[in-house]
Design an enzyme around this catalytic site. Sequence first.
Site, PDB file in Angstrom:
ATOM      1  N   GLU A 130      33.744  43.326  37.050  1.00  0.00           N
ATOM      2  CA  GLU A 130      33.406  43.366  35.631  1.00  0.00           C
ATOM      3  C   GLU A 130      34.682  43.176  34.816  1.00  0.00           C
ATOM      4  O   GLU A 130      35.656  43.919  34.986  1.00  0.00           O
ATOM      5  CB  GLU A 130      32.757  44.702  35.260  1.00  0.00           C
TER       6      GLU A 130
ATOM      7  N   HIS B  66      30.447  47.770  41.379  1.00  0.00           N
ATOM      8  CA  HIS B  66      31.471  46.923  40.758  1.00  0.00           C
ATOM      9  C   HIS B  66      32.742  47.690  40.428  1.00  0.00           C
ATOM     10  O   HIS B  66      32.775  48.928  40.482  1.00  0.00           O
ATOM     11  CB  HIS B  66      30.935  46.240  39.492  1.00  0.00           C
TER      12      HIS B  66
ATOM     13  N   HIS C 198      45.011  47.226  43.202  1.00  0.00           N
ATOM     14  CA  HIS C 198      44.588  45.820  43.274  1.00  0.00           C
ATOM     15  C   HIS C 198      43.121  45.725  43.632  1.00  0.00           C
ATOM     16  O   HIS C 198      42.507  46.695  44.063  1.00  0.00           O
ATOM     17  CB  HIS C 198      45.417  45.067  44.323  1.00  0.00           C
TER      18      HIS C 198
ATOM     19  N   GLU D  62      44.815  40.953  46.230  1.00  0.00           N
ATOM     20  CA  GLU D  62      45.183  40.800  47.633  1.00  0.00           C
ATOM     21  C   GLU D  62      44.254  39.782  48.281  1.00  0.00           C
ATOM     22  O   GLU D  62      43.064  39.712  47.953  1.00  0.00           O
ATOM     23  CB  GLU D  62      45.073  42.140  48.362  1.00  0.00           C
TER      24      GLU D  62
END
Length: 323
Positions: A237, A171, A264, A310
């Site tokens: 998260e 994550h 990003h 994105e």
Amino acid sequence: MTTNPHKYALNHTMLRVKDPQRSIKYYELLGMKQINKIENPDAKFDLYFLAYDSPKSLSKGEHWTARQGVLELTHNYGTENNDSFKINNGNSEPGKGFGHICVSVDHIQAACQRIEDAGYKFQKKLTDGRMRSIAFALDPDGYWVEIIAFNPVDKTENIKETDPGSYRFNHSMIRVKDHEKSLKFYQDIMGMSLLRTSENASNGFNLYFLAYPGNDEAAKESANGVNPTAEREGILELTWNYGTEKDANFKYHNGNDEPQGFGHICISVDDLDAACKRFEEKGVNWKKRLTDGRMKNIAFVLDPDGYWIEVIQNEKMKRTSNW
């Protein structure tokens, strides 16, 4: 022209790096492999895409846009020779916002020892503090890399071997000002599902884990320090510190204003044009529409905190770009 958010994937997280070769060496130690490189000599930057690609990985051999758990490293030419250049890791002021990426491993004690033996530092070792089931290693630029286990910690303490080919890029964590606004955005607009919530009232913060697609079975907690979603990739998260939503002047740093670091997250979609049309109908704030600028195959949406998301085409679902 239709789009189905259940077919979206949290494809990659972008981090700016000072020296790409130094960073690639580090992430190769963690079991990743460079799967693509996009050179932009005219604009004086290169993009390196790394992911788990061993026989045990979740997406071996897939096109990079069709995967989850990709790490994009952005290198602006010359930074490696600039002694005064320093990356913002997102965990101190000014520039607090992005928190960390996370790698899940088979035998966490052996994995952490391997990182330490290679000469790398830790923000938090396994033995530090009360949480004895997670560690935070530091990459060459000072980004935090959380290390978690997908085997019970109390059953791996005497195991000396670890297989980096079995690891997952589990994550990426970002801090959010208003958890209700952010959860609504990522669920209703971006189409993610809430996998689980970890409430930490005594410390004044909650954690929310979201992904594509939903998995209700992952919502329950596990014992022995094992994160119940540890064997997945492509998880976002969200960290919410109580009370930030009540402060009109409070703002997190998006990583793209100075000082720069995190850039990003990126989602890949089934049909880029249709997905962007859907986002338009949902009333998103755009950083870049598909029709803006020279790059007609990427768009950037802004989340409630101003983080960039994105949006690209999953090239396995629909071939549109040769990258």
